[in-house]
Enzyme design. Sequence first.
Site, short mmCIF file in Angstrom:
data_model
loop_
_atom_site.label_atom_id
_atom_site.label_comp_id
_atom_site.label_asym_id
_atom_site.label_seq_id
_atom_site.Cartn_x
_atom_site.Cartn_y
_atom_site.Cartn_z
N PHE A 11 15.81 37.59 25.87
CA PHE A 11 16.31 36.32 25.04
C PHE A 11 17.93 36.21 26.09
O PHE A 11 18.13 34.54 26.29
CB PHE A 11 16.45 36.85 23.64
CG PHE A 11 17.33 36.15 23.15
CD1 PHE A 11 17.77 35.23 22.90
CD2 PHE A 11 18.72 36.57 22.07
CE1 PHE A 11 18.46 34.55 22.36
CE2 PHE A 11 19.09 36.75 21.51
CZ PHE A 11 19.06 34.78 21.19
N ASP A 56 11.01 47.08 37.71
CA ASP A 56 11.50 48.48 36.40
C ASP A 56 12.71 49.03 37.27
O ASP A 56 12.30 49.73 38.17
CB ASP A 56 10.32 49.38 36.35
CG ASP A 56 10.78 50.34 35.60
OD1 ASP A 56 12.06 50.87 34.75
OD2 ASP A 56 9.64 50.91 34.81
N ALA A 114 25.76 45.62 29.79
CA ALA A 114 25.83 45.16 28.15
C ALA A 114 25.26 46.16 26.93
O ALA A 114 23.79 46.91 27.15
CB ALA A 114 24.03 44.08 28.21
N TYR A 145 17.42 54.17 21.03
CA TYR A 145 18.39 52.98 21.56
C TYR A 145 20.04 53.18 21.61
O TYR A 145 21.06 53.68 22.81
CB TYR A 145 18.54 52.13 20.32
CG TYR A 145 18.86 51.30 21.03
CD1 TYR A 145 18.49 49.72 22.07
CD2 TYR A 145 19.21 50.21 20.16
CE1 TYR A 145 19.02 48.96 22.92
CE2 TYR A 145 20.46 48.88 20.71
CZ TYR A 145 20.00 48.62 21.24
OH TYR A 145 20.65 47.32 21.74
P1 NAD Z 1 15.18 41.16 24.76
O1 NAD Z 1 14.18 42.07 24.88
O2 NAD Z 1 14.86 40.03 24.74
O3 NAD Z 1 15.47 41.62 26.39
C1 NAD Z 1 15.45 42.49 27.30
C2 NAD Z 1 15.21 42.12 28.91
O4 NAD Z 1 14.98 43.57 29.92
C3 NAD Z 1 13.44 42.28 28.62
O5 NAD Z 1 12.71 40.99 29.95
C4 NAD Z 1 12.54 43.08 29.22
O6 NAD Z 1 11.28 43.00 30.16
C5 NAD Z 1 13.90 43.76 30.62
N1 NAD Z 1 13.76 45.23 30.78
C6 NAD Z 1 13.48 46.32 29.66
N2 NAD Z 1 13.14 47.32 30.09
C7 NAD Z 1 13.19 46.69 31.47
C8 NAD Z 1 13.27 47.94 32.67
N3 NAD Z 1 13.45 49.30 33.11
N4 NAD Z 1 13.41 47.25 34.06
C9 NAD Z 1 13.63 45.44 34.02
N5 NAD Z 1 13.06 45.38 33.38
C10 NAD Z 1 13.55 45.29 31.88
O7 NAD Z 1 16.45 41.72 25.10
P2 NAD Z 1 17.70 40.69 24.48
O8 NAD Z 1 18.29 40.62 23.31
O9 NAD Z 1 18.00 39.76 25.45
O10 NAD Z 1 18.31 41.95 24.98
C11 NAD Z 1 19.23 42.09 26.59
C12 NAD Z 1 20.48 42.47 26.28
O11 NAD Z 1 21.30 42.77 25.57
C13 NAD Z 1 19.87 44.20 25.65
O12 NAD Z 1 20.31 45.31 26.47
C14 NAD Z 1 20.20 45.09 24.10
O13 NAD Z 1 20.63 46.22 23.79
C15 NAD Z 1 21.51 44.48 24.58
N6 NAD Z 1 22.20 43.63 22.85
C16 NAD Z 1 21.01 42.62 22.00
C17 NAD Z 1 21.77 42.85 21.60
C18 NAD Z 1 20.70 41.11 20.85
O14 NAD Z 1 21.57 41.03 18.97
N7 NAD Z 1 20.19 40.72 21.01
C19 NAD Z 1 22.92 43.16 20.93
C20 NAD Z 1 22.91 44.02 21.70
C21 NAD Z 1 23.33 44.59 22.28
#
Ligand code: NAD
Length: 308
Positions: A11, A56, A114, A145
Site C-alpha cells: 500500500f 525476500d 518505516a 510486530y
Molecule cells: P503492506 O502490507 O501493504 O506492504 C508491505 C509490503 O512489504 C508488501 O508489498 C509485502 O509483500 C512486502 N514484504 C513483506 N515482507 C517482505 C519481505 N520479507 N521481503 C520483501 N518484501 C516483503 O503494508 P503498508 O501499509 O504498505 O506498510 C508499509 C510499511 O509501513 C511497513 O513497514 C509498515 O510497518 C509501515 N507502517 C504502515 C502503517 C500504515 O498505517 N499503513 C503504519 C505504520 C507503519
Amino acid sequence: MRVAVTGGCGFLGSHLCEALLRRGDAVVCLDDLSTGQPENLAHLRTYPGFEFIHADVSVAADVPGPVDAVAHLASPASPPDYLRLPLQTLAVGSRGTENALELARRNDARFLLASTSEVYGDPQIHPQDEEYWGHVNPVGPRSVYDEAKRYAEAVSLAHHRTLGVDVGIVRIFNTYGPRMRPHDGRVVSSFINQALRGEPLTIYGDGKQTRSFCYVSDLVRGLVAMLDSSETGPVNLGNPEEWTVHDLAELVLDITGSDSEIRYHPLPTDDPVRRRPVITRALEHLGWRPEVPVEDGVRWTVEWFRAT
Ligand code: NAD
Ligand code: UDP
C-alpha cells in the site's frame, strides 16, 4: 537519485515508488509479494526508471549497480497479516532491516526506516511525542510486530553510530487510502468494504478506542521529505486528527449512504486504547504537516474502492 524501495508492492510502498518516479528518480522495488499486490505497480512499469526484483529481503537485499537511497518498508503491517505471519514479521524487522542497512552501507546511501506508532504500544502518555519510550507487552501477540520494529530502530541507530550509515527513522501512524487490500483487516478498509457490500460493520470492543488517521498522499510527502533530509529522527508522521472507532464507523456509513448495521466483537488482545501523534518535530525539521481532513480522505478512498 536511484532509490531501492523494499515493500514497494504494498500500500504505502507503491505510492512512494510512484511519487519518486514522478519526480524523475529511478526506483528499484524489492518485494516478496507476501502482502503486496503486483497490480499496485502495474502502471509504474511504463516508467523507464522502474525495476522490480522479486526478493525476500529477510534472506538478502541485493541490488545490482549503485543506489543513492534505501527506503525500507517491507513488513506485514495489518494486524491480521502480522498475526498470520509472526515469524516472517520478526524476520523482516530484524534480518530484513540488517540486509537493507547493509545495502545502504555498501552504497554510502541514505537509509529510511518505516517504523510505526506501534513502538509506543498501548501508550500511557497522550498524545505521543518521540521522547516517549512506549508501553509494549513484549510477549503478547502484537509483540511480533512491535518488537520487530523496535529492534529495527535499534539496529538502524547502531549502524548510524558505529558505521556512519545515514539513517532516518519515521514512526508512521495509521494511514489509509487507495490500494489498501479490501480484506486486509485494517479498520478503514474493512469498514468501507463492509458498508459498500451491505454487510455489518465490525467494531472491536466498545468502539471508544481512538486512532489518528492520515491520508496516504500526506504520508508519502512526509516519507519523501525525510528521504531528502539528513535528519536521523525518529520523527512521527501522522495526522493528529483523532477519531473514535465508533465515530469512524458512522462517518463511513454517512459517506457511503449504506444502511449496514454495526456489530460489536471482542477487542483483540493488547489493542491500544488511544493514539495521537505530536508532529512538532516533523513540522520543525521537515516542514511537513498533513493537509487532508479525514472526511475528504475517506470520501476519496470510498470512491476508489467503488471504482475497483
Ligand atoms: P503492506 O502490507 O501493504 O506492504 C508491505 C509490503 O512489504 C508488501 O508489498 C509485502 O509483500 C512486502 N514484504 C513483506 N515482507 C517482505 C519481505 N520479507 N521481503 C520483501 N518484501 C516483503 O503494508 P503498508 O501499509 O504498505 O506498510 C508499509 C510499511 O509501513 C511497513 O513497514 C509498515 O510497518 C509501515 N507502517 C504502515 C502503517 C500504515 O498505517 N499503513 C503504519 C505504520 C507503519
Ligand atoms: N478495528 C475494528 N474493526 C475492524 C478492524 C479494526 O474495530 O474491523 C479496530 C481495532 O481493534 C483498533 C482500530 O480499529 O482498535 C484500528 O485497527 P487497525 O487494525 O486499523 O490498526 P492498528 O490496531 O494497528 O492501529
